[in-house]
Design a protein around this motif. Sequence first.
Motif, mmCIF file in Angstrom:
data_model
loop_
_atom_site.group_PDB
_atom_site.id
_atom_site.type_symbol
_atom_site.label_atom_id
_atom_site.label_comp_id
_atom_site.label_asym_id
_atom_site.label_seq_id
_atom_site.Cartn_x
_atom_site.Cartn_y
_atom_site.Cartn_z
ATOM 1 N N TRP A 53 13.054 13.039 -23.191
ATOM 2 C CA TRP A 53 12.038 12.381 -23.864
ATOM 3 C C TRP A 53 10.922 12.339 -23.078
ATOM 4 O O TRP A 53 10.744 11.788 -21.982
ATOM 5 C CB TRP A 53 12.324 10.949 -24.403
ATOM 6 C CG TRP A 53 13.731 10.781 -25.136
ATOM 7 C CD1 TRP A 53 15.128 10.425 -24.578
ATOM 8 C CD2 TRP A 53 14.001 10.987 -26.398
ATOM 9 N NE1 TRP A 53 15.798 10.638 -25.532
ATOM 10 C CE2 TRP A 53 15.357 10.961 -26.888
ATOM 11 C CE3 TRP A 53 13.004 11.192 -27.577
ATOM 12 C CZ2 TRP A 53 15.916 10.989 -28.091
ATOM 13 C CZ3 TRP A 53 13.595 11.431 -28.747
ATOM 14 C CH2 TRP A 53 14.747 11.283 -29.188
ATOM 15 N N GLN A 69 13.838 6.765 -24.273
ATOM 16 C CA GLN A 69 12.983 6.608 -25.657
ATOM 17 C C GLN A 69 12.065 5.543 -25.361
ATOM 18 O O GLN A 69 10.883 5.511 -25.983
ATOM 19 C CB GLN A 69 13.894 6.479 -26.687
ATOM 20 C CG GLN A 69 14.811 7.281 -27.236
ATOM 21 C CD GLN A 69 15.797 6.981 -28.268
ATOM 22 O OE1 GLN A 69 16.646 6.229 -28.222
ATOM 23 N NE2 GLN A 69 15.547 7.560 -29.562
ATOM 24 N N MET A 100 14.652 6.025 -34.074
ATOM 25 C CA MET A 100 15.091 6.418 -35.265
ATOM 26 C C MET A 100 15.605 5.382 -36.106
ATOM 27 O O MET A 100 15.817 4.368 -35.613
ATOM 28 C CB MET A 100 16.400 7.512 -35.118
ATOM 29 C CG MET A 100 17.372 6.969 -34.182
ATOM 30 S SD MET A 100 18.519 8.484 -33.826
ATOM 31 C CE MET A 100 17.596 9.231 -32.769
ATOM 32 N N LEU A 157 12.976 10.935 -36.669
ATOM 33 C CA LEU A 157 12.161 10.508 -35.553
ATOM 34 C C LEU A 157 11.170 9.804 -35.786
ATOM 35 O O LEU A 157 10.429 9.961 -36.583
ATOM 36 C CB LEU A 157 11.552 11.965 -34.654
ATOM 37 C CG LEU A 157 10.585 11.585 -33.631
ATOM 38 C CD1 LEU A 157 11.381 11.091 -32.303
ATOM 39 C CD2 LEU A 157 10.217 12.942 -33.148
ATOM 40 N N THR A 173 12.680 16.423 -26.141
ATOM 41 C CA THR A 173 13.502 16.069 -27.027
ATOM 42 C C THR A 173 12.576 15.928 -28.473
ATOM 43 O O THR A 173 12.812 16.294 -29.405
ATOM 44 C CB THR A 173 14.673 15.218 -26.941
ATOM 45 O OG1 THR A 173 15.299 15.291 -25.617
ATOM 46 C CG2 THR A 173 15.391 14.714 -27.966
ATOM 47 N N ASN A 174 11.656 14.836 -28.207
ATOM 48 C CA ASN A 174 10.951 14.498 -29.248
ATOM 49 C C ASN A 174 9.810 15.644 -30.105
ATOM 50 O O ASN A 174 9.960 15.827 -31.219
ATOM 51 C CB ASN A 174 10.072 13.286 -29.102
ATOM 52 C CG ASN A 174 9.248 13.424 -27.728
ATOM 53 O OD1 ASN A 174 9.944 13.169 -26.594
ATOM 54 N ND2 ASN A 174 8.189 13.792 -27.870
ATOM 55 N N LEU A 181 9.824 5.538 -28.732
ATOM 56 C CA LEU A 181 10.563 6.649 -29.423
ATOM 57 C C LEU A 181 11.686 5.962 -30.299
ATOM 58 O O LEU A 181 12.324 5.364 -29.550
ATOM 59 C CB LEU A 181 10.767 8.010 -28.829
ATOM 60 C CG LEU A 181 9.369 8.749 -28.442
ATOM 61 C CD1 LEU A 181 9.840 9.741 -27.313
ATOM 62 C CD2 LEU A 181 8.750 9.356 -29.508
ATOM 63 N N THR A 211 15.373 1.865 -30.977
ATOM 64 C CA THR A 211 15.353 2.531 -29.781
ATOM 65 C C THR A 211 16.451 2.286 -28.813
ATOM 66 O O THR A 211 16.683 1.262 -28.424
ATOM 67 C CB THR A 211 13.908 2.071 -28.948
ATOM 68 O OG1 THR A 211 12.819 2.286 -29.645
ATOM 69 C CG2 THR A 211 14.020 2.895 -27.707
ATOM 70 N N ILE A 256 11.707 18.080 -32.171
ATOM 71 C CA ILE A 256 12.126 17.610 -33.751
ATOM 72 C C ILE A 256 10.724 17.487 -34.479
ATOM 73 O O ILE A 256 10.631 17.795 -35.476
ATOM 74 C CB ILE A 256 12.756 16.029 -33.362
ATOM 75 C CG1 ILE A 256 14.093 16.215 -32.749
ATOM 76 C CG2 ILE A 256 12.914 15.514 -34.828
ATOM 77 C CD1 ILE A 256 14.463 14.850 -32.478
ATOM 78 N N ALA A 257 9.792 16.909 -33.666
ATOM 79 C CA ALA A 257 8.507 16.770 -34.457
ATOM 80 C C ALA A 257 7.854 17.935 -34.604
ATOM 81 O O ALA A 257 7.049 18.072 -35.845
ATOM 82 C CB ALA A 257 7.698 15.664 -33.595
#
Length: 473
Positions: free
Chosen positions: A70, A414, A363, A344, A125-126, A361, A393, A129-130
């Motif tokens: 992250w 995160q 979900m 996310l 990682t983020n 960060l 988180t 996804i984003a």
Amino acid sequence: MAIKYSVIAPVAPDSVDVARGEKRHFWRAAATVGGLNIGLWAFDRYVQHGDFSYISLRTIRNNFKKGFIWDNDRLGTNMFLHPYNGNLFYNAGRANGFNYWQSGLFALGGSWMWEMFMEREYPSTNDVIATPIGGMAIGEVLFRISDTMIDDRTVGWERFEREAGAFILSPVRGFTRIITGDAWRRRPTSGQLFGTPDVGIEFSGGARVLSFTHRKVSDTRLGGAVEFNMEYGNRYEGESKKPYDYFTLRAGLNLINRQPFLSRLNIMGRLMAEELVDNNVDHLSLGLYQYFDYYDSDTISSLAAKCPYKLGVPASVGGGLLYRRFLPGKLAFDAFGHVNAVVLGAILSDHYMVDERNYNLAMGYSVKGGFNLVFGRNKFSIRASQDFYRLFTFKGYARGIDLTKVDYRTLNAQGDKSTASFGVTEFSVNLRVWKRLFLSMGMEYYFRTTHYRDYPNVRSLSLVERMMVTWKL
């Protein structure tokens, strides 16, 4: 939109244009994705001289060895700029004949290529996804808006204006039209893949007041604001099967000192839908939707040295019900309700301050609902809505770690291990004063409650009031 006027009468697409636009060119699309990454890297390396851009075989090998972590970029970078970059990868596929789902793979491939090869920081990682998922939302919206500007039947200055507008909105599509010659080739049909859709657009401008309360300290800042609102397609055409045949777009811009220029961005795109009830009085449909939500603020003043709120949700999908009913006395009522999975998200933190990041960060899920009530054939409307986010988180940092001394390049967290709730309550009224000119008054109420594992719980409240003039095209 509570009250929607169509900009122009809808026209179905020409089958010739559709067939031409659906011809796929894989290698051209793949080369565009690679060229975008190489071009951006070259700018970072030789113009910006960013330390992350000094790559080598060793940094690439380290990226594969370490794997994804992250990262700690600021909210605007991770939750808006990366998805915008993903829109460029996405439109490399879209402009070369691939559909919504297939173009998403180009966005994923472009993001993966950048993370593994094009920077010396460990893969994020983020970002992976984003960038592709948020890029699909932004990319399809911009692709469809750019499509409304194209008209291959025109020549001269009008043709230049149309092509320039399409290029600005969707640069990759504009570039593809240039290298293929479509930008100046004249045809007997418009070249639009979606014809002329049912589009409503409104621009608003006026005053915005932001008030913030945190631990018995309150502060207020006054300034200007501009809003753009767009509704594309017919919200009550529930049998549509193509992604984004219907979508809404709302963007808010701050003209307030010490506040970010982009205050909010909301996209809701319908992926598919099914009509449950459809008659002269009632309509009810069930749909699958993709969402992109972004809310940002900054410290108001030294009195309240805290950000009022920050939220980014670039990757969210869920189901929604849409209902409409015509009432006696020239009244119309419509309502909606959605339940969504947040793949996310990001939410303001009171403790995690590492490098450029001051948010966690996460979900989780969100629930959205609201209604519109329109009186007297679009003379007056009332709108209310509530969005609620529950974000978790899971991957925190070890207890007792000193965040001021940690190496942010290797910290893989995160944020603060926590559970956060975030809500946006909105209420507005619109009064028609002349033709398509409306006086709009409204308020937005933001609340956040965060339950931390290692710190006391925190609750903060923010109120936005606005008085604006709205022109509906």
